[in-house]
Scaffold this motif. Structure first.
Motif, PDB file in Angstrom:
ATOM      1  N   LYS A 236      36.471  32.578  41.203  1.00 38.10           N
ATOM      2  CA  LYS A 236      36.328  33.197  42.531  1.00 38.10           C
ATOM      3  C   LYS A 236      34.867  33.542  42.778  1.00 38.10           C
TER       4      LYS A 236
ATOM      5  N   ASN B 180      33.220  35.456  44.827  1.00 34.91           N
ATOM      6  CA  ASN B 180      32.723  36.833  44.938  1.00 34.91           C
ATOM      7  C   ASN B 180      32.694  37.535  43.585  1.00 34.91           C
TER       8      ASN B 180
ATOM      9  N   ALA C 131      29.163  38.894  41.896  1.00 32.53           N
ATOM     10  CA  ALA C 131      28.999  40.291  41.471  1.00 32.53           C
ATOM     11  C   ALA C 131      28.593  40.343  39.997  1.00 32.53           C
TER      12      ALA C 131
ATOM     13  N   GLU D 270      41.075  35.319  36.371  1.00 34.89           N
ATOM     14  CA  GLU D 270      42.006  36.322  36.889  1.00 34.89           C
ATOM     15  C   GLU D 270      43.425  36.129  36.332  1.00 34.89           C
TER      16      GLU D 270
ATOM     17  N   ASN E 294      39.614  44.083  37.505  1.00 33.04           N
ATOM     18  CA  ASN E 294      38.929  42.947  38.110  1.00 33.04           C
ATOM     19  C   ASN E 294      37.837  42.502  37.135  1.00 33.04           C
TER      20      ASN E 294
ATOM     21  N   SER F 152      34.823  41.325  37.434  1.00 36.47           N
ATOM     22  CA  SER F 152      33.431  41.768  37.605  1.00 36.47           C
ATOM     23  C   SER F 152      33.274  43.247  37.250  1.00 36.47           C
TER      24      SER F 152
END
Ligand SMILES: C[S@@+](CC[C@H](N)C(=O)[O-])C[C@H]1O[C@@H](n2cnc3c(N)ncnc32)[C@H](O)[C@@H]1O
Ligand SMILES: C[S@@+](CC[C@H](N)C(=O)[O-])C[C@H]1O[C@@H](n2cnc3c(N)ncnc32)[C@H](O)[C@@H]1O
Lengths: 191, 191
Positions: A29, A31, A35, A121, A149, A151
């Motif tokens: 992913k 994003n 990060a 994930e 998560n 990050s």
């Protein structure tokens, strides 16, 4: 290049930690990747590793806040290749994993040359990486949810590493090859 | 409800920390909010606060991984109202901010009743919150980028709070109102 920018870049280079890195095991992913790259920059990591899903890895410029310009990504075809590469650099292979063998992430000595593996994930770090790892770590979870998560997990671990390395006075000394620093100063100084 | 689920929920309730909370100051990206709620659950926060942008706040179910079911969100019209509410609960108001007055986030005692304020991607925590705060904290940044992703910053701070509270033996004792626990056990036990 302005003297201010020159001194900011030199300062950053003096804090880079070539013996601390991450390996993203099919984290896809954008994003999350962004990060993570941003956090890597913030703790002085200058190069990360990634095992790519078929489609390749995308860094979302927005979330990365420009950090992808300052952190290199080395791509590997598969996890075995990535681990071989890192072991040749004498890095301890640390995988994040939920298992009986995993210790609290704060119990590891990150002042040793270290590569920290993060998983995707859905599946987490691959079985191959777990089998070849020197250490397994976990961040304690005392709520209802099973995992963080990716990050956020990366951030908690990297700031523990930063804390340890700061205490050990490992920042402030340039450990990168001179040629690399000159190249970066040239390229980034004249955008 | 199975005995396993009953004991998992009771266990979670025994670890909840009613005197530790977050306040989201117009943090509006749903994947950030979700990752923050998930981390809050993981360190034992049972209620967070949010000052809402006009459109309201959205938790993305996916990134939150179900945690929004276990962490309450109290919404406030404006930041002054939120701070008044938290001060009445005797919480120290801790804002994240980049300023000369900010101390390293590890220097604060999170065993005290604490509300940690996080800001939005563009503007950070609002001037009003900074003016009314008891303490300003910052996470050290030694790279080129100026700030971390907000959910990563939240994670680093909350795991420092978790570390301190674990050392101080603050987990494992139910401090929530009995009626609240019964209601939650009833509702979540019979989905
Ligand atoms: C959402 S998690 C993966 C969950 C996956 N279902 C599993 O069981 O491994 C994605 C990645 O975030 C990191 N992570 C999340 N929570 C963590 C924790 N509590 N401790 C260590 N790493 C964690 C790990 O790198 C993990 O592979
Ligand atoms: C992207 S930052 C905001 C940047 C904003 N331009 C500023 O200057 O405040 C979004 C939020 O993440 C948190 N944050 C990011 N980096 C941080 C750091 N190094 N220390 C403390 N909080 C941080 C703060 O809550 C901040 O308001």
């Amino acid at each position: 290049m302005t003297p201010e920018r020159f001194s900011r870049i030199t300062d950053m280079l003096n804090h880079r930690q070539p013996d601390l890195t991450l390996c993203l095991d099919k984290v896809h992913k954008s994003n999350n990747v962004s990060a993570i790259v941003r956090t890597a920059d913030a703790v002085g990591i200058h190069q990360i590793h990634a095992v790519m899903p078929d489609r390749g890895m995308q860094v979302s410029g927005n979330t990365a806040s420009g950090s992808q310009q300052w952190v290199q990504t080395v791509k590997h075809r598969n996890i075995t290749q990535a681990i071989e590469h890192l072991k040749l650099k004498n890095m301890q292979i640390i995988v994040t994993n939920f298992s009986d063998k995993a210790v609290d992430f704060r119990e590891v000595d990150y002042c040793q040359p270290s590569a920290i593996f993060l998983g995707c994930e859905r599946d987490g770090v691959s079985a191959e990486a777990i089998a070849l790892a020197d250490k397994q770590i976990t961040i304690p979870m005392i709520g209802m949810v099973q995992s963080l998560n990716v990050s956020v997990a990366a951030g908690a671990i990297l700031y523990e590493a930063q804390r340890q390395r700061q205490l050990a006075d490992m920042y402030g000394i340039n450990k990168l090859p001179e040629a690399y620093c000159q190249k970066l100063l040239f390229e980034q100084g004249h955008p």
